[in-house]
Design an enzyme around this catalytic site. Structure first.
Site, PDB file in Angstrom:
ATOM      1  N   CYS A  76      44.908   5.275  -9.646  1.00 11.24           N
ATOM      2  CA  CYS A  76      46.288   5.222  -9.313  1.00 11.24           C
ATOM      3  C   CYS A  76      46.522   6.434  -8.009  1.00 11.24           C
ATOM      4  O   CYS A  76      45.677   6.208  -7.011  1.00 11.24           O
ATOM      5  CB  CYS A  76      47.214   5.341 -10.251  1.00 11.24           C
ATOM      6  SG  CYS A  76      48.960   4.870  -9.801  1.00 11.24           S
ATOM      7  N   HIS A 164      45.672   0.718 -13.747  1.00  9.55           N
ATOM      8  CA  HIS A 164      45.319   1.624 -14.650  1.00  9.55           C
ATOM      9  C   HIS A 164      44.388   0.813 -15.868  1.00  9.55           C
ATOM     10  O   HIS A 164      44.747   0.324 -17.099  1.00  9.55           O
ATOM     11  CB  HIS A 164      46.558   2.009 -15.452  1.00  9.55           C
ATOM     12  CG  HIS A 164      47.463   3.053 -14.678  1.00  9.55           C
ATOM     13  ND1 HIS A 164      47.309   4.320 -14.802  1.00  9.55           N
ATOM     14  CD2 HIS A 164      48.199   2.768 -13.829  1.00  9.55           C
ATOM     15  CE1 HIS A 164      48.066   4.981 -13.860  1.00  9.55           C
ATOM     16  NE2 HIS A 164      48.938   3.917 -13.238  1.00  9.55           N
ATOM     17  N   GLU A 166      42.798   2.274 -18.155  1.00 10.45           N
ATOM     18  CA  GLU A 166      42.917   2.855 -19.511  1.00 10.45           C
ATOM     19  C   GLU A 166      44.112   2.357 -20.360  1.00 10.45           C
ATOM     20  O   GLU A 166      43.936   2.489 -21.537  1.00 10.45           O
ATOM     21  CB  GLU A 166      43.348   4.500 -19.265  1.00 10.45           C
ATOM     22  CG  GLU A 166      44.589   4.788 -18.893  1.00 10.45           C
ATOM     23  CD  GLU A 166      44.771   4.661 -17.256  1.00 10.45           C
ATOM     24  OE1 GLU A 166      43.762   4.105 -16.712  1.00 10.45           O
ATOM     25  OE2 GLU A 166      45.686   5.289 -16.899  1.00 10.45           O
ATOM     26  N   SER A 217      43.400  25.739 -45.959  1.00  2.63           N
ATOM     27  CA  SER A 217      44.697  25.295 -46.555  1.00  2.63           C
ATOM     28  C   SER A 217      44.637  24.136 -47.203  1.00  2.63           C
ATOM     29  O   SER A 217      45.458  23.434 -47.522  1.00  2.63           O
ATOM     30  CB  SER A 217      45.489  25.063 -44.985  1.00  2.63           C
ATOM     31  OG  SER A 217      45.184  24.048 -44.374  1.00  2.63           O
ATOM     32  N   GLY A 219      43.834  21.394 -45.612  1.00  2.00           N
ATOM     33  CA  GLY A 219      43.995  20.468 -44.536  1.00  2.00           C
ATOM     34  C   GLY A 219      42.595  19.778 -43.909  1.00  2.00           C
ATOM     35  O   GLY A 219      41.716  20.564 -43.876  1.00  2.00           O
ATOM     36  N   SER A 223      39.336  22.281 -42.989  1.00  2.00           N
ATOM     37  CA  SER A 223      38.202  22.037 -44.119  1.00  2.00           C
ATOM     38  C   SER A 223      37.006  21.597 -43.277  1.00  2.00           C
ATOM     39  O   SER A 223      35.817  22.172 -43.776  1.00  2.00           O
ATOM     40  CB  SER A 223      38.547  20.997 -45.082  1.00  2.00           C
ATOM     41  OG  SER A 223      39.731  21.463 -45.773  1.00  2.00           O
TER      42      SER A 223
END
Ligand code: XMP
Length: 503
Positions: A76, A164, A166, A217, A219, A223
């Protein structure tokens, strides 16, 4: 790798997403930061832009400096920019196009178009149109209203497409991007295994024999980062888990058991008394967040000081956290989570092994590291924990009530196989009491709100359409089993205008 130069389009991230789906490693850089040293770079994609190439504020880049050195694809605005810079014409004409259009291949032999159907649907979104190609640019595809829908610069591996590829609605867009990646000669190099291997090597090179500390945490991101660091440097890594007393029921214990099973030595600091003490009397949501954030840093810092040899702070930063994206004002916005200025204060260097990955790639890496599924697919959970789900003042009694209600809700989601269907779910304790009747007794107790949302990135979310029968069962269980609650509601608000959390 492929570099995506971001000229401010809303679909820049999507280009990255598509390339990752093709197992291709890519990095998004602002339009004004295209590297001149192209070592290791195998291709460049120029994104769209909200501007016209003629606009005074238009973002420009010196494409001539990179042309001919490696394959380039302008999408584009990217395509228009190359036309504009080489003496062609781009006009804001009456051929502006939004939506679906039919692409007709003109040069079926062009390698960018290899294997594409002679006619197929593409997605257009442009006000300006290329009306004259510069010398040496040749058209390779058209649509009924846009003659120069795709071009190639003769003698170069440089292409421009007005549509586009994508966007999902461009039927064969992924195939076109796949062709481009093939032309760059790096197809399919990214895999969890190759990532693990190369990041272990780079962590070793980066950290050497120095010590790393890290806050965990439970999370997914932190981790996975910790397990990866552990694979690379073993016991040079020390993990610290600060228990603020605002986790789900039994979750702190579960997380520590999981870490132990993974071989991660994790120091648990039980600071719940400090957090709950400091939260006493604080009602304002922002004030509560500040107290929790400050306490977290104080506790972590005190613990880290016991490890004076530490030189590095490990973090589970992921790509969306650091990505430099540009907005319409042209400013580069950089949002970067870190432990509140801690690295600077403690003179720690940062090691962030996941900083180029998207969330689902982090999950793939976690699975490839043999981490348990429940850790990898754990719902997002806010840092301040139940501190922002007990609305208003947080007291130990209210936290205990909410923990029980939340456990019933979460267990039931798992039992009915709904846990993985939603992005995140949790119970909220409202600071509202209402009248009920139990047996022959009048009650005057709290209300629990249930929240469950679907989302792809937490930026927007919709309330999950959980089955009525399921909600009925959760409601019955909560009201019958949790003392202090006599009413359950379900939150049917989307984000925006609501947010996922209530505070
Ligand atoms: P909101 O409520 O803004 O939440 O729609 C978006 C996502 O972010 C999580 N969240 C947080 N995560 N610290 C965190 O680590 C926080 O202070 C925090 N606040 C919200 C929220 O759970 C959701 O996934």
């Amino acid at each position: 790798k492929i570099i995506i130069a971001d000229f401010g389009s809303q679909t820049t991230q999507l280009i990255g997403r598509r390339l990752r789906d093709l197992n291709t490693y890519c990095e998004i850089v602002p339009y004004n930061k295209i590297p001149t040293d192209l070592t290791g770079v195998r291709g460049i994609i120029l994104s769209g832009s909200p501007y016209s190439v003629y606009a005074e504020e238009a973002f420009t880049a010196d494409i001539a400096a990179i042309r001919g050195r490696l394959p380039i694809l302008g999408i584009c605005y990217g395509a228009q920019l190359m036309v504009h810079q080489n003496g062609g014409s781009v006009e804001n004409s009456n051929t502006r196009e939004y939506g679906a259009s039919t692409l007709q291949l003109v040069d079926k032999g062009d390698p960018l178009l290899a294997g594409l159907s002679p006619q197929h649907t593409v997605w257009m979104s442009h006000g300006d149109t290329i009306t004259r190609l510069p010398e040496g640019f040749k058209v390779i595809a058209s649509t009924p209203s846009v003659q120069y829908a795709a071009y190639r610069i003769a003698g170069e591996e440089t292409w421009g497409v007005q549509f586009h590829p994508e966007i999902h609605h461009s039927e064969e867009g992924t195939k076109l991007l796949d062709n481009f990646v093939t032309l760059c000669g790096i197809k399919g190099e990214w895999s969890s295994e190759s990532f693990i291997e190369s990041s272990i090597a780079s962590i070793k090179a980066q950290v050497g024999d120095e010590q790393v500390i890290m806050a965990l945490s439970g999370g997914v991101d932190s981790s996975v980062a910790a397990v990866l660091l552990h694979r690379a440097i073993g016991n040079q890594l020390t993990c610290i888990f600060v228990d603020h007393g605002l986790m789900r029921l039994g979750e702190a214990e579960q997380i520590l058991a999981d870490y132990k099973a993974l071989g991660l030595g994790c120091i648990k600091v039980d600071a719940s008394a400090k957090f709950l003490g400091d939260l006493a009397g604080v009602r304002d949501p922002e004030a509560k967040r500040k107290v929790i954030g400050r306490d977290f840093i104080e506790v972590f810092e005190a613990e880290a000081k016991k490890l004076p040899q530490a030189r590095w702070l490990g973090q589970g930063t992921i790509y969306p956290d650091i990505i430099e994206s540009i907005n319409i004002t042209g400013k580069v916005i950089k949002s970067h989570h870190n432990v509140g200025g801690l690295p600077e204060r403690m003179h720690l260097k940062l090691v962030e092994p996941l900083k180029h990955l998207f969330k689902d790639e982090v999950r793939r890496v976690g699975l490839a590291l043999s981490m348990p599924r429940h850790m990898i697919f754990r719902h997002p959970f806010p840092g301040p924990g139940l501190g922002i789900r007990v609305l208003g003042e947080v007291t130990p009694e209210k936290v205990a009530i909410l923990q029980q209600a939340d456990k019933i809700y979460t267990d039931m989601l798992r039992k009915y196989n709904l846990y993985d269907e939603v992005w995140q779910a949790g119970a909220i304790l409202l600071p509202v009491q209402s009248v009920g009747v139990m047996g022959d007794e009048r009650t005057y107790e709290y209300t629990v709100a249930l929240r469950a949302v679907t989302s792809v990135d937490a930026m927007s979310a919709d309330w999950a359409r959980l089955p009525y029968d399921f909600l009925a069962e959760v409601s019955n269980e909560v009201i019958n089993k949790v003392r202090g609650v006599n009413r359950v509601c379900y939150d049917v608000s989307s984000k925006p205008p609501a947010t996922i959390e209530w505070e």
